[in-house]
Design an enzyme around this catalytic site. Structure first.
Site, PDB file in Angstrom:
ATOM      1  CB  CYS A   1      75.786  23.747  43.882  1.00 22.88           C
ATOM      2  SG  CYS A   1      74.448  22.599  43.573  1.00 22.88           S
TER       3      CYS A   1
ATOM      4  CG  HIS B   1      78.869  21.542  46.007  1.00 26.04           C
ATOM      5  ND1 HIS B   1      77.791  21.437  46.855  1.00 26.04           N
ATOM      6  CD2 HIS B   1      78.409  21.239  44.776  1.00 26.04           C
ATOM      7  CE1 HIS B   1      76.726  21.086  46.160  1.00 26.04           C
ATOM      8  NE2 HIS B   1      77.078  20.954  44.885  1.00 26.04           N
TER       9      HIS B   1
ATOM     10  CG  ASN C   1      74.342  18.436  45.051  1.00 21.57           C
ATOM     11  OD1 ASN C   1      74.300  19.395  45.823  1.00 21.57           O
ATOM     12  ND2 ASN C   1      74.677  18.565  43.781  1.00 21.57           N
TER      13      ASN C   1
END
Ligand code: ACO
Length: 324
Positions: A114, A251, A281
């Protein structure tokens, strides 16, 4: 005279299929209410059968090139941040390169889960500052739906597919924090946290792609602590503070992590670009997706000071400060 890596264009692509939280109620023991209240996620996009990470990346790339008024032949390099490449090799970046018709320059992938897009931005910046490239397309592209265990309610509801692309170009600056472009970066990893977030397969272990495994509450704890730390470290390097920030582009993992980090940075939520409700996500794709959507919404404007921060498997985490 200082060289700066300045954003010249941005674009994103989301697969057509929208998957609302309610779809998971039929598959696992969960509710729309649980997912919304614990994560902020309402829906996500899943790639169609046969639609790959490089397909999504190439579409985002084409839009970023159009936004910049450039063509593939104007690029020196492509960096794709991904943990879900089409194949073990070649890189997704070379596949994007072929799909957009670029035959010069070089292309490679960055894998920091990520945090991948932040790591890719920092690497692109270093290539531009060292004179090895003048224009680099930095892409985050993922098909996390392919590595989800759809019987595990603690992970399958969290992730989505998508891609975003940012075109960086070398420009002259003055060396002050008033310059447009990347002003500072802070990167960190600590491999001792491997078991908190990993995929249980790979070419040299099982020979399969594997499934994502996560100790969510442990990752949550590290995220809140480490994201504010790295954002402050990057701001310090640029000689700036939270008060100078126009937009945090975080993020997009969990709305509670996003707001806790903004709170620690003393930046109000009105100055945070939030897309997690629509995308879930999307790992390395989440930041360039949020940048592109933030620009489309009229939130991010030329000259704005942006802090972008991310944490992911490894653990790996980092932040980049840039003036749009
Ligand atoms: N539906 C209903 N209940 C659920 C679900 C679900 N989908 N998922 C978990 N639960 C249950 C758990 O089983 C647990 O039940 P129990 O108390 O009976 O054992 C309860 O909810 C609480 O579980 P926690 O994990 O403690 O819940 P938490 O509030 O921490 O939320 C979440 C879980 C959303 C995963 C959160 O911890 C989180 O966002 N973590 C960080 C994820 C992240 O940021 N990842 C970033 C990197 S991702 C990457 O690099 C690929």
């Amino acid at each position: 005279m200082t060289i700066r890596a300045v954003v010249r264009g941005v674009g994103h692509y989301l697969p057509e299929r929208v998957v609302p939280n309610s779809e998971f109620e039929a598959r696992v023991d969960t509710t729309d209410e649980w997912i919304r209240s614990r994560t902020g996620i309402e829906r996500r996009h899943f790639a169609a059968e046969g639609e790959t990470t490089s397909d999504l990346g190439a579409k985002a790339a084409t839009r970023a090139l159009a936004d910049a008024g450039l063509t593939a032949g104007d690029l020196d390099a492509i960096i794709v941040a991904t943990s879900t490449p089409d194949l073990t090799f070649p890189s997704a970046a070379t596949m994007v390169q072929a799909k957009i018709g670029m035959t010069n320059g070089f292309a490679f992938d960055v894998q920091a889960v990520c945090a991948g897009f932040v790591f890719a931005l920092a690497n692109a910046n270093a290539l531009i500052l060292s004179g090895q490239a003048k224009r680099i397309l930095v892409i985050g592209a993922e098909t996390f739906s392919r590595i989800l265990d759809f019987s595990d309610r603690t992970t399958c509801v969290l992730f989505g597919d998508g891609a975003g692309a940012v075109l960086l170009e070398a420009a002259d600056g003055t060396g002050t924090s008033d310059d447009r472009g990347i002003l500072a970066a802070d990167l960190n990893s600590d491999g001792s946290y491997r078991d908190l977030l990993y995929v249980d397969g790979g070419p040299s272990t099982t020979g399969t792609a594997g499934h994502l495994r996560m100790q969510g509450n442990q990752v949550f704890r590290h995220a809140v602590e480490k994201l504010a730390q790295t954002a402050h470290a990057a701001l310090d390097k640029a000689g700036l503070t939270g008060g100078d920030v126009d937009w945090i582009v975080p993020h997009q993992a969990n709305l509670r992590i996003i707001s806790a980090t903004a709170n620690r940075m003393q930046v109000p939520m009105e100055r945070v670009v939030v897309t997690v409700q629509d995308h879930g996500n999307t790992s390395a794709a989440s930041i360039p997706l949020a940048m592109s959507v933030g620009k489309e919404r009229g939130q991010i404007k030329t000259g704005d000071l942006i802090v972008t921060e991310a944490i992911g498997g490894g653990l790996s985490w980092g932040a980049v400060v840039l003036r749009w």
